[in-house]
Design an enzyme around this catalytic site. Structure first.
Site, PDB file in Angstrom:
ATOM      1  N   ASN A 209       0.611  -0.681   0.019  1.00  0.00           N
ATOM      2  CA  ASN A 209      -0.127   0.271  -0.021  1.00  0.00           C
ATOM      3  C   ASN A 209       0.686   1.177  -0.047  1.00  0.00           C
ATOM      4  OD1 ASN A 209       0.829   0.677   2.864  1.00  0.00           O
ATOM      5  ND2 ASN A 209      -0.804  -1.264   3.088  1.00  0.00           N
ATOM      6  N   ASP A 277      -4.702  -6.369   4.496  1.00  0.00           N
ATOM      7  CA  ASP A 277      -5.173  -6.532   5.455  1.00  0.00           C
ATOM      8  C   ASP A 277      -5.847  -8.302   5.002  1.00  0.00           C
ATOM      9  OD1 ASP A 277      -6.614  -4.844   7.022  1.00  0.00           O
ATOM     10  OD2 ASP A 277      -7.705  -3.628   5.976  1.00  0.00           O
ATOM     11  N   LYS A 287       8.535 -17.432 -10.509  1.00  0.00           N
ATOM     12  CA  LYS A 287       7.521 -16.502 -11.373  1.00  0.00           C
ATOM     13  C   LYS A 287       6.237 -17.033 -12.114  1.00  0.00           C
ATOM     14  CE  LYS A 287       8.602 -12.902 -14.843  1.00  0.00           C
ATOM     15  NZ  LYS A 287       9.061 -11.644 -15.641  1.00  0.00           N
ATOM     16  N   ASP A 304      -5.288  -9.655  11.859  1.00  0.00           N
ATOM     17  CA  ASP A 304      -5.144  -8.803  13.193  1.00  0.00           C
ATOM     18  C   ASP A 304      -4.045  -8.501  14.670  1.00  0.00           C
ATOM     19  OD1 ASP A 304      -6.115  -6.241  14.261  1.00  0.00           O
ATOM     20  OD2 ASP A 304      -7.551  -6.142  13.824  1.00  0.00           O
ATOM     21  N   ILE A 305      -3.131  -8.055  14.012  1.00  0.00           N
ATOM     22  CA  ILE A 305      -2.083  -7.792  15.368  1.00  0.00           C
ATOM     23  C   ILE A 305      -2.209  -7.326  15.831  1.00  0.00           C
ATOM     24  CG2 ILE A 305       0.132  -6.497  14.941  1.00  0.00           C
ATOM     25  CD1 ILE A 305       0.777  -7.065  12.146  1.00  0.00           C
ATOM     26  N   PHE A 322      -4.447   3.234  15.688  1.00  0.00           N
ATOM     27  CA  PHE A 322      -4.893   4.499  14.154  1.00  0.00           C
ATOM     28  C   PHE A 322      -6.096   3.708  13.012  1.00  0.00           C
ATOM     29  CE2 PHE A 322      -1.065   7.278  14.267  1.00  0.00           C
ATOM     30  CZ  PHE A 322      -0.294   6.725  15.809  1.00  0.00           C
ATOM     31  N   LYS A 336     -13.952   0.775  15.855  1.00  0.00           N
ATOM     32  CA  LYS A 336     -12.101  -0.351  15.737  1.00  0.00           C
ATOM     33  C   LYS A 336     -11.965  -0.335  17.144  1.00  0.00           C
ATOM     34  CE  LYS A 336     -11.227   1.218  11.485  1.00  0.00           C
ATOM     35  NZ  LYS A 336     -10.287   1.547  10.751  1.00  0.00           N
ATOM     36  N   LYS A 340     -11.717  -4.147  18.819  1.00  0.00           N
ATOM     37  CA  LYS A 340     -10.046  -4.557  19.236  1.00  0.00           C
ATOM     38  C   LYS A 340      -9.445  -4.453  20.121  1.00  0.00           C
ATOM     39  CE  LYS A 340      -8.314  -3.287  14.180  1.00  0.00           C
ATOM     40  NZ  LYS A 340      -7.471  -3.301  13.735  1.00  0.00           N
TER      41      LYS A 340
HETATM   42  N1  CTP Z   1      -4.074  -3.640  12.576  1.00  0.00           N
HETATM   43  C1  CTP Z   1      -3.778  -4.285  12.553  1.00  0.00           C
HETATM   44  N2  CTP Z   1      -3.284  -5.867  12.125  1.00  0.00           N
HETATM   45  C2  CTP Z   1      -3.575  -5.866  11.346  1.00  0.00           C
HETATM   46  C3  CTP Z   1      -4.549  -4.442   9.871  1.00  0.00           C
HETATM   47  C4  CTP Z   1      -4.642  -3.034  11.317  1.00  0.00           C
HETATM   48  O1  CTP Z   1      -2.491  -5.040  13.902  1.00  0.00           O
HETATM   49  N3  CTP Z   1      -3.801  -6.744   9.895  1.00  0.00           N
HETATM   50  C5  CTP Z   1      -3.717  -2.107  13.335  1.00  0.00           C
HETATM   51  C6  CTP Z   1      -2.845  -0.723  12.601  1.00  0.00           C
HETATM   52  O2  CTP Z   1      -1.602  -0.741  12.256  1.00  0.00           O
HETATM   53  C7  CTP Z   1      -4.437  -0.243  12.674  1.00  0.00           C
HETATM   54  C8  CTP Z   1      -5.418  -0.596  12.875  1.00  0.00           C
HETATM   55  O3  CTP Z   1      -5.604  -1.548  13.197  1.00  0.00           O
HETATM   56  O4  CTP Z   1      -3.320   0.412  13.924  1.00  0.00           O
HETATM   57  C9  CTP Z   1      -6.536   0.012  12.285  1.00  0.00           C
HETATM   58  O5  CTP Z   1      -6.108  -0.079  10.932  1.00  0.00           O
HETATM   59  P1  CTP Z   1      -7.533  -0.453   9.776  1.00  0.00           P
HETATM   60  O6  CTP Z   1      -6.845  -1.223   8.345  1.00  0.00           O
HETATM   61  O7  CTP Z   1      -8.078   1.601   9.686  1.00  0.00           O
HETATM   62  O8  CTP Z   1      -8.805  -0.322  10.289  1.00  0.00           O
HETATM   63  P2  CTP Z   1      -9.155  -2.292   9.847  1.00  0.00           P
HETATM   64  O9  CTP Z   1      -9.252  -2.969  11.186  1.00  0.00           O
HETATM   65  O10 CTP Z   1      -8.284  -3.310   9.201  1.00  0.00           O
HETATM   66  O11 CTP Z   1     -10.466  -1.478   9.530  1.00  0.00           O
HETATM   67  P3  CTP Z   1     -11.269  -1.205   7.725  1.00  0.00           P
HETATM   68  O12 CTP Z   1     -10.138  -1.710   6.679  1.00  0.00           O
HETATM   69  O13 CTP Z   1     -12.523  -1.917   7.690  1.00  0.00           O
HETATM   70  O14 CTP Z   1     -10.655   0.254   7.809  1.00  0.00           O
END
Ligand code: CTP
Length: 396
Positions: A209, A277, A287, A304-305, A322, A336, A340
């Site tokens: 990204n 995600d 390849k 999701d960390i 964030f 969120k 979480k």
């Molecule tokens: N985060 C994480 N692990 C993931 C995705 C996100 O730890 N696999 C953490 C990011 O570092 C950030 C927070 O979760 O602090 C929110 O990330 P975001 O991508 O905005 O939220 P999502 O829960 O993925 O929701 P959405 O994509 O639906 O906005």
């Protein structure tokens, strides 16, 4: 910051002039103290011109020098917020480690209560000598800080350890040591995730990204400056800040494993990483060749960390996440927060591409009580300091 820059006699003394100029330009007041030997490598006039401040030393023969070292060593010792010795010589290290003081700089080093940072530079064998290393250990024991010399080709023609650290790295160490410490943050161990993750499709293609990781890196720096012990799990290509224990990762899986290893020993986490995600279901070993007809990429969810760390947190550990939102910012961030199990979410408005790579940014903290006053707009380094100050205030 009022910085006293001590310059003893070493060939790298000319680099102290660069450092003095850099820090003066940043708005710090830099006063230089030369030893007799230092003045043979660089002139007081050079340093006075670069800093706009008088240069001090023990040699009354030179007109730009102040003549009376007897009271000055106490005045200057009290004046300084920080004393940095660049380049630190074996002689001055040895004198100070043993309480010897026979000129202005060595007396200041015994008289000051300010933090002292040494940036050694000398021949490899000299640096490795047990007597020098013993003196370093003794000064370390007094709470004095060191920025290790680098490896490289030395002025004496030898190759090895003993080269003065990069000027920017010394400046970074000075900024960190001289920054205002925040009692709520000081001595805390804080985990920071930063940067994009990269999910490989095959050996040459990757899903990622647009995050650079600069917000997370600046946060790590600001936490370090506030006195925290920072552990940074970093994706992307940005350099890690000096003095921050860093592990580099590629994928979300790797980031999770690195975080899990550190999490039990941490007081809290700022999760600034833009974690992918999804990842490709399969990573091809070779390849992938193009084929005829429709091509479908099959994706699966990454872990999701934050949610994983939250589920295993012990009492007292805090989590700040964030959120990059383009609409319904508060509702999404609050969802969120609850999902979480976070203590706060910092919301970044990314509507129409805002936030990514932007010079100035705004973050709105959202806690269980709802949205709080926005932080910013600020450049990211300043915004990071505002986030750390805000979080420190929340701890009371
Ligand atoms: N985060 C994480 N692990 C993931 C995705 C996100 O730890 N696999 C953490 C990011 O570092 C950030 C927070 O979760 O602090 C929110 O990330 P975001 O991508 O905005 O939220 P999502 O829960 O993925 O929701 P959405 O994509 O639906 O906005």
């Amino acid at each position: 910051m009022k910085l006293l820059l001590g310059i003893p006699g070493g060939i790298a003394a000319y680099k102290a002039a660069d450092l003095a100029r850099l820090l003066t330009r940043e708005g710090h007041t830099v006063r230089c103290v030369l030893t007799e030997a230092g003045s043979r490598f660089i002139t007081p006039l050079t340093l006075a011109s670069l800093t706009g401040e008088p240069v001090f030393g023990a040699n009354p023969a030179l007109p730009e020098w102040r003549p009376s070292p007897t009271v000055e060593h106490i005045e200057l010792a009290r004046w300084a917020d920080l004393v940095a010795i660049v380049p630190a010589t074996a002689d001055l290290l040895g004198k100070t480690a043993n309480g010897l003081a026979n000129d202005l700089l060595s007396t200041i080093l015994l008289a000051t209560k300010a933090p002292i940072l040494w940036a050694p530079a000398m021949n490899t064998q000299m640096w490795a000598h047990p007597a020098v290393q013993g003196n370093v250990a003794r000064l370390n024991g007094f709470g004095q800080a060191f920025i290790e010399p680098a490896e490289g080709l030395l002025a004496c023609g030898e190759e090895g350890s003993g080269k003065l650290a990069e000027v920017e790295a010394i400046a970074e160490a000075i900024r960190a040591l001289g920054a205002l410490k925040l009692p709520a943050i000081q001595e805390k161990t804080v985990l920071v995730t930063a940067g994009p993750t990269r999910e490989d499709l095959d050996p040459v293609r990757t899903l990622t990204n647009r995050s650079s990781g600069s917000m997370g890196v600046e946060l790590a720096r600001a936490l370090r400056d506030a006195g925290a012990k920072v552990k940074l799990v970093l994706g992307g290509d940005l350099p890690a800040p000096h003095g921050v224990e860093t592990v580099r990762v590629r994928s979300a899986e790797e980031m999770l494993r690195a975080c899990q290893a550190w999490w039990p020993s941490c007081d809290g986490i700022f999760a600034a990483a833009a974690v992918a995600d999804q990842r490709p279901e399969r990573m091809a070993a070779e390849k992938v060749k193009k084929t005829e007809g429709p091509e479908t990429l099959s994706l699966i969810r990454t872990p999701d960390i934050l949610a994983t760390l939250s589920a295993s947190k012990h009492p007292g550990q805090w989590l700040v996440g964030f959120a990059a939102e383009s609409e319904h910012h508060t509702d999404h961030a609050q969802a969120k927060l609850a999902k979480k199990g976070l203590d706060a979410v910092l919301v970044n408005d990314v509507q129409a591409g805002r936030g990514f790579g932007a010079v100035e940014n705004t973050l709105t903290p959202i806690t269980a009580e709802g949205p709080l006053a926005p932080l910013g707009p600020h450049p990211k380094d300043q915004l990071a300091r505002a986030v750390v100050a805000w979080w420190a205030a929340q701890q009371h």
